[in-house]
Design a protein around this motif. Structure first.
Motif, short mmCIF file in Angstrom:
data_model
loop_
_atom_site.label_atom_id
_atom_site.label_comp_id
_atom_site.label_asym_id
_atom_site.label_seq_id
_atom_site.Cartn_x
_atom_site.Cartn_y
_atom_site.Cartn_z
N ILE A 7 0.83 -1.20 0.00
CA ILE A 7 0.00 0.00 0.00
C ILE A 7 0.87 1.26 0.00
CG2 ILE A 7 -1.68 1.29 1.41
CD1 ILE A 7 -2.70 -1.54 2.36
N ARG A 11 0.80 4.24 -2.81
CA ARG A 11 0.44 5.62 -2.46
C ARG A 11 1.55 6.59 -2.83
NH1 ARG A 11 -2.59 4.64 3.35
NH2 ARG A 11 -4.70 4.58 2.47
N ASP A 15 0.96 9.55 -5.45
CA ASP A 15 1.04 10.94 -4.98
C ASP A 15 1.88 11.80 -5.92
OD1 ASP A 15 -0.59 10.51 -2.87
OD2 ASP A 15 0.98 10.47 -1.33
N ILE A 144 -7.22 3.32 -0.70
CA ILE A 144 -5.80 3.09 -1.01
C ILE A 144 -5.40 3.83 -2.29
CG2 ILE A 144 -4.13 1.32 -1.74
CD1 ILE A 144 -5.69 -0.62 0.20
N LEU B 170 -10.39 0.09 7.11
CA LEU B 170 -10.77 0.53 5.76
C LEU B 170 -9.66 1.32 5.07
CD1 LEU B 170 -14.56 1.48 6.15
CD2 LEU B 170 -13.53 -0.69 5.46
N ASN B 171 -8.45 1.33 5.64
CA ASN B 171 -7.31 2.04 5.03
C ASN B 171 -7.60 3.50 4.75
OD1 ASN B 171 -7.45 -0.96 3.64
ND2 ASN B 171 -5.42 -0.42 4.33
N ARG B 173 -7.08 7.32 4.89
CA ARG B 173 -5.80 8.01 4.93
C ARG B 173 -5.86 9.21 5.86
NH1 ARG B 173 -2.33 9.13 -0.53
NH2 ARG B 173 -0.32 9.11 0.52
#
Lengths: 310, 310
Positions: A7, A11, A15, A144, B170-171, B173
């Motif tokens: 993950i 990310r 990004d 994610i 649920l990840n 952020r």
């Protein structure tokens, strides 16, 4: 194309691209195609559309244990990583996210996302808990990837309805893009599970797309109602000796209201879905056709409602 | 400070600031303080901390009907918009998001986020559906604000446990920042509901913080176990003639496992929460104290487990 398994990596990579117009599309958008792998041309059409509409395309491949029942085919679900990678590369995918189960569920998951109203019928009735598993993993994947647009095939029309309802209800910042079902030359809806079929079952399974094609005509004929159309569809399917029907239903779409409830629920849907699930041997296939709503049936339902004093 | 009532306005304003280091902190971070308004110094301490750690601070004020039961105080929940705005301005809040119910729930919501394991006990048992309502609205608010950090008061220790579990599962952020409970000079935990108390009830309510203070000592004393500590806490609370106990419980934190289950569940928590809910007249107050886990009790539970052959 980068293959990413964690993950954090995904990310970090996204990004760097998020919101920054790149490439020929210059939208800066991230397009997301969530799949369980064993890709076919249906999946390829989702990637192709994502590529056309977004600067960055993320494909996920994750066979999600949460959406399989105890007696379903989680363990034998078909897998072919190398072929999947080749297809994704051909379609211009930028990132394949291939997490293992431990990455997606590092501890026992206690949180469930559930969507009522659209999950109890059709596959939700045959596969209890299935759509909770779908809604929960799609929530995780959306958090994610944080995509701008996410692409789903209409072969799973109910899944599209569930994901659209969830997205709207929870204010998720993603546009759901439903894409047409792709079919083999003879009409069979493409599915990763088609490989399970024997040659004979494969031939028999044609009754599904045939019945849906006939039903489009039948449902526009005077004198027909939803029950008679369903009866004719069932009859056609049962002409295939191996076919065992799980369900054949005609509901409004996307709220999945049955014609009997139309007047009561005051539905605003302008479409119907004729949806079916049928087993050939051990293989359960689904297919559906979206039809314009039959106003005559709605009026009939309303009259019935008025007569019974509701 | 801007007062914003629509989701679109808030998103547009935050998109201009997201990830762009501004001000003296130069983090580019968005801090979020979700509240139901009628702000007190406890809320102010959350805003103050958010201001210290983030470049942009968003306060939401929304009395969420979904988390109130049918016989609870939704309709009479205290409101004072002008005072709330003044406090937020004083604390340097950048945006107050004050949506109406129609904005948050434009159609009947069909999606529920629920967290099992941590929601059945304490307030979850007394207020069925309450934490589903909390988890669902917090999911919505997180998707609307997309904060980097979100601030919650530990007076609602169970709410913090629920939100942390959901975020992890649920990840999402966002970093959840639990903040210490603020108290009046005499020890009463600050709460918007304190205004409901009569002068006499207000005085009697002091037994809550007193009992929690004593319990910290009691729970470290030899010969005490969780039952005897709870008994002494109950006795002290019941010395107040108007006090009607809803619950007094001692659980590990944050998994909220009861001492009886400790050996069985193989908990990894290193803290306990002594949590209580008590009614004074019509007003239900909650308070809690986080304590270091009592290893002796855990061993005792393990021995009991071993003896019974588990």
């Amino acid at each position: 194309m980068e293959v990413v398994t964690t993950i954090e990596e995904l990310r970090a990579a996204l990004d760097l691209r998020r919101g920054k117009p790149l490439g020929s599309n210059k939208t800066g958008k991230i397009g997301f195609v969530p799949t369980m792998g064993f890709l076919h041309d249906g999946h390829a059409s989702l990637m192709e559309r994502a590529k056309r509409e977004c600067d960055t395309v993320v494909l996920s491949i994750f066979v999600n244990p949460l959406q399989f029942g105890p007696n379903e085919d989680f363990d034998r679900y078909p897998r072919d990583e190398e072929r999947d990678k080749a297809i994704a590369r051909r379609e211009g995918v930028d990132f394949i996210f291939m997490p293992d189960v431990q990455t997606m569920y590092p501890q026992r998951i206690r949180t469930t996302v559930s969507v009522s109203g659209v999950t109890e019928k059709l596959c939700g009735a045959s596969r209890p808990g299935h759509f909770d598993g779908v809604a929960t993993v799609v929530s995780k994947l959306f958090n994610i990837v944080q995509p701008d647009r996410a692409y789903f095939g209409m072969k799973d029309a109910q899944q599209v309805a569930v994901v659209e309802q969830m997205t709207k209800d929870l204010n998720m910042r993603v546009t759901i893009v439903p894409c047409p079902t792709l079919r083999e030359a003879d009409g069979l809806a493409m599915s990763s599970r088609n490989v399970y079929l024997s040659a004979d079952e494969r031939k028999q399974a044609l009754v599904l797309s045939q019945a849906l094609g006939f039903a489009e005509k039948w449902s526009a004929e005077a004198g027909e109602d939803s029950e008679s159309v369903i009866r004719r569809v069932r009859n056609h399917i049962e002409s295939a000796p191996s076919a065992v029907i799980d369900y054949v239903e005609l509901l409004s779409y996307p709220s999945l209201t049955s014609t009997q409830e139309w007047s009561e629920a005051g539905i605003t849907d302008d479409r119907m879905v004729l949806a079916l699930a049928v087993k050939f041997g051990k293989t359960r296939l689904i297919d559906n056709r979206i039809l314009p709503i039959n106003k005559a049936w709605m009026n009939k339902a309303e009259e019935a409602g008025a007569c019974s004093g509701r």
